[in-house]
Scaffold this motif. Structure first.
Motif, PDB file in Angstrom:
ATOM      1  N   PHE A 217      71.691  16.953  24.772  1.00  0.00           N
ATOM      2  CA  PHE A 217      71.521  17.204  26.380  1.00  0.00           C
ATOM      3  C   PHE A 217      70.122  16.785  26.395  1.00  0.00           C
ATOM      4  O   PHE A 217      69.509  16.148  27.576  1.00  0.00           O
ATOM      5  N   PHE A 218      69.329  17.244  25.569  1.00  0.00           N
ATOM      6  CA  PHE A 218      67.657  17.382  25.844  1.00  0.00           C
ATOM      7  C   PHE A 218      67.114  16.010  25.420  1.00  0.00           C
ATOM      8  O   PHE A 218      65.936  15.511  25.927  1.00  0.00           O
ATOM      9  N   LEU A 219      67.679  15.270  24.282  1.00  0.00           N
ATOM     10  CA  LEU A 219      66.837  14.150  23.736  1.00  0.00           C
ATOM     11  C   LEU A 219      67.767  12.829  24.096  1.00  0.00           C
ATOM     12  O   LEU A 219      66.992  11.808  23.910  1.00  0.00           O
ATOM     13  N   GLY A 220      68.772  13.060  24.617  1.00  0.00           N
ATOM     14  CA  GLY A 220      69.779  11.606  24.887  1.00  0.00           C
ATOM     15  C   GLY A 220      69.463  11.302  26.509  1.00  0.00           C
ATOM     16  O   GLY A 220      68.963  11.788  27.352  1.00  0.00           O
ATOM     17  N   GLN A 221      69.718   9.685  26.466  1.00  0.00           N
ATOM     18  CA  GLN A 221      69.703   9.186  27.596  1.00  0.00           C
ATOM     19  C   GLN A 221      70.763   8.167  27.955  1.00  0.00           C
ATOM     20  O   GLN A 221      71.364   7.675  26.971  1.00  0.00           O
ATOM     21  N   ASP A 222      71.673   8.210  29.183  1.00  0.00           N
ATOM     22  CA  ASP A 222      72.856   7.657  29.407  1.00  0.00           C
ATOM     23  C   ASP A 222      72.731   6.087  28.990  1.00  0.00           C
ATOM     24  O   ASP A 222      73.453   5.445  28.468  1.00  0.00           O
ATOM     25  N   LEU A 223      72.105   5.142  29.801  1.00  0.00           N
ATOM     26  CA  LEU A 223      71.783   4.011  29.805  1.00  0.00           C
ATOM     27  C   LEU A 223      70.422   3.554  29.475  1.00  0.00           C
ATOM     28  O   LEU A 223      69.535   4.424  29.585  1.00  0.00           O
ATOM     29  N   PRO A 224      70.179   2.328  29.204  1.00  0.00           N
ATOM     30  CA  PRO A 224      68.687   1.747  28.839  1.00  0.00           C
ATOM     31  C   PRO A 224      67.869   2.173  30.034  1.00  0.00           C
ATOM     32  O   PRO A 224      66.632   2.540  29.634  1.00  0.00           O
ATOM     33  N   ASP A 225      68.048   2.239  31.327  1.00  0.00           N
ATOM     34  CA  ASP A 225      67.297   2.338  32.429  1.00  0.00           C
ATOM     35  C   ASP A 225      67.432   3.850  32.891  1.00  0.00           C
ATOM     36  O   ASP A 225      66.357   4.203  33.825  1.00  0.00           O
ATOM     37  N   GLY A 226      68.192   4.717  32.437  1.00  0.00           N
ATOM     38  CA  GLY A 226      68.103   6.365  32.649  1.00  0.00           C
ATOM     39  C   GLY A 226      69.531   6.909  32.778  1.00  0.00           C
ATOM     40  O   GLY A 226      70.218   6.390  32.263  1.00  0.00           O
ATOM     41  N   ASN A 227      69.426   8.162  33.172  1.00  0.00           N
ATOM     42  CA  ASN A 227      70.606   8.800  33.199  1.00  0.00           C
ATOM     43  C   ASN A 227      71.279   8.603  34.557  1.00  0.00           C
ATOM     44  O   ASN A 227      70.740   8.094  35.500  1.00  0.00           O
ATOM     45  N   TYR A 228      72.699   8.857  34.472  1.00  0.00           N
ATOM     46  CA  TYR A 228      73.486   8.587  35.734  1.00  0.00           C
ATOM     47  C   TYR A 228      72.978   9.283  36.867  1.00  0.00           C
ATOM     48  O   TYR A 228      72.935   8.582  37.965  1.00  0.00           O
ATOM     49  N   SER A 229      72.642  10.504  36.721  1.00  0.00           N
ATOM     50  CA  SER A 229      72.078  11.311  37.714  1.00  0.00           C
ATOM     51  C   SER A 229      70.925  10.685  38.586  1.00  0.00           C
ATOM     52  O   SER A 229      70.716  10.516  39.763  1.00  0.00           O
ATOM     53  N   GLU A 230      69.870  10.327  37.766  1.00  0.00           N
ATOM     54  CA  GLU A 230      68.703   9.582  38.236  1.00  0.00           C
ATOM     55  C   GLU A 230      68.981   8.166  38.905  1.00  0.00           C
ATOM     56  O   GLU A 230      68.591   8.032  40.056  1.00  0.00           O
TER      57      GLU A 230
END
Length: 504
Positions: A217-230
């Motif tokens: 939760f605190f260290l991961g990132q969904d996609l190369p360009d950022g998280n889904y919510s962002e």
């Protein structure tokens, strides 16, 4: 050193990337964000969930005496442990498509951790079955692991990334065979009785699983360009329609075939994890530690076998395209079935261990090979296709254990033989998988190569959705998936404007 890659991106990444910002190289010993950091977070979390789910089998000789478990009780608990994830994996695929793998994985891992803690207070066959059932939900993190790797790594290395992440996560099934008896012994040596020691031992996998959830939760990132919510807020990624995502998944027959065949590679692996320690303990009269070590060797082969399957899939694709991936999957999984039959026939301890090790390599490599194909079935519905395939693995495990290893209808050795026969039969369905732009096992692309990758992946989007630009990610994926033609580049047509050279 950070590298900038072409006119397609303004961002910089530590790894070379393609036009989707997916890494085109897989650097195992790197922890660079976001690609390799997500890789390590995902496999460690999946490893923790595997340890939790299969923490009970190596201690079953003790647990069954404490809880008065019958052979049927043990069989039912084993079935419960893998059945919980059947629908959870499909739900996980949907969650990944809609909310992203980071949030989906961390949430499920954290929600199932209490079931592991509660194993320590199980006091009846029913309560033991229930905690194994709810703990087994955590195996759905496999789907988020494979989805995450497919979202971060390009087609030319996605088989390797999926294979290593899945394989190293599956190592938990072997590692727990060593970890739990050692933890049990340590606690007993401190002064606890054996019926107390096994209960305390479950706090170790429970704590490990909890910490891994926070790490994701605190260290991961969904996609190369950022998280889904962002990305949803910024407008860089549109929030997809669930009905459309679901429709394109369930109407793609390739996903259903892979779900069934995966049921007889990963499903077989889950079955072996549940029965193998007790099988050697009862049939060859070895002690608990020896049985644990033998059982651990089966799961620990995932250190190289499943990753090897993923790497082999990528290697064959470079030479022969998607057809190479399919042929290799069929051959390897069929050989796994052959060695499973032999395992049920041999009667000496030494030969049984040797055959089991060879069998483990083939059946686990087939798992890696399967997820070398999955990322190309659908771009829009990747999560649900991954969930269907992963869920198929659990369905296969449930059916196999219900038919062959529940109660006393068959001896375990007979069950192993019949399971091998079923593997060979189900694997034949791989011959039916056909991609119009690449072909299948026995024939090449349709319409003499006139069908393109764009034709296949753009068919998942309506004309109105294309007008709004929702299809752009699929268009980039189409361009990057042309590597699946193999060395015969002319196996499918290429648009007049050509393919941008976004690789470095």
């Amino acid at each position: 050193m950070e590298i900038s890659h072409g006119s397609y991106n303004q961002k910089k990444f530590a790894l070379p990337v393609d036009s989707e910002h997916k890494a085109t190289e897989f650097r195992l010993f790197s922890a660079a964000a976001p690609h390799m950091r997500a890789f390590h977070l995902s496999w460690i979390s999946f490893f923790a969930c595997f340890v939790s789910t299969f923490a009970a089998p190596p201690l079953l000789p003790i647990i069954r005496d404490n809880l008065d478990l019958t052979a049927t009780d043990i069989g039912n608990a084993g079935i419960a442990a893998v059945s919980g994830a059947v629908f959870a994996r499909i739900a996980m695929g949907t969650a990944c498509d809609l909310f992203g793998p980071r949030l989906a994985s961390a949430t499920l891992t954290l929600l199932t951790a209490p079931a592991v803690y509660c194993t320590s207070i199980a006091d009846s066959p029913i309560s033991f079955l229930l905690v194994r059932f709810f703990t087994g939900f955590s195996l759905a993190t496999f789907v988020s692991t494979q989805f995450w790797m497919s979202s971060l790594f390009s087609g030319r290395v996605v088989g390797t990334a999926n294979g290593v992440a899945g394989g190293w996560g599956n190592l938990g099934g072997g590692a727990t065979q060593l970890i739990m008896p050692l933890v049990f012994d340590l606690i007993q040596n401190i002064g606890a009785t054996k019926f107390t020691a096994w209960r305390i031992a479950f706090f170790i996998p429970a704590l490990f699983q909890t910490l891994s959830a926070y790490g994701i939760f605190f260290l991961g990132q969904d996609l190369p360009d950022g998280n889904y919510s962002e990305l949803h807020k910024s407008g860089e990624k549109h929030k997809d329609n669930f009905a459309q995502v679901f429709h394109h998944a369930v109407t793609n027959y390739r996903g259903w075939i892979l779900a069934l065949t995966y049921g007889y590679c990963f499903g077989v692996e889950l079955t072996i994890d549940n029965i193998i320690a007790q099988y050697f303990y009862d049939r060859f009269n070895v002690n608990l530690h020896t049985a644990g070590i033998i059982a651990a060797s089966f799961g620990l082969a995932n250190l190289f076998s499943r990753p090897g399957g993923g790497m082999l899939s990528d290697f064959m694709a470079k030479r022969f395209g998607m057809r190479g991936r399919l042929w290799t999957l069929w051959v390897v999984q069929t050989l796994g079935g052959v060695f499973c039959i032999i395992l049920g026939q041999v009667g000496s301890l030494g030969v049984s261990v040797a055959v089991m090790l060879v069998f483990s390599v083939f059946v686990q490599a087939a798992c890696g090979l399967t997820f070398g194909v999955v990322p190309f079935v659908s771009r829009r519905s990747l999560g649900i296709i991954s969930g269907m395939t992963g869920g198929g693995g659990n369905v296969g495990a449930v059916l196999t254990q219900v038919i062959f290893f529940r109660g006393s209808r068959y001896s375990t050795e007979t069950g192993l033989t019949l399971m091998g026969v079923m593997m060979i039969c189900c694997t034949l369905l791989i011959t039916l998988i056909y991609f119009p732009q690449w072909g299948g096992m026995f024939c090449g692309p349709s319409s003499k190569g006139k069908t393109t990758e764009e034709d296949y992946y753009m068919s998942e989007w309506s004309s109105s959705e294309r007008e709004k630009g929702f299809h752009r990610a699929s268009l980039k994926f189409s361009e990057n998936s042309r590597s699946e033609r193999g060395r015969k580049i002319g196996s499918a047509a290429t648009p007049i404007d050509g393919t941008p050279n976004t690789y470095v």
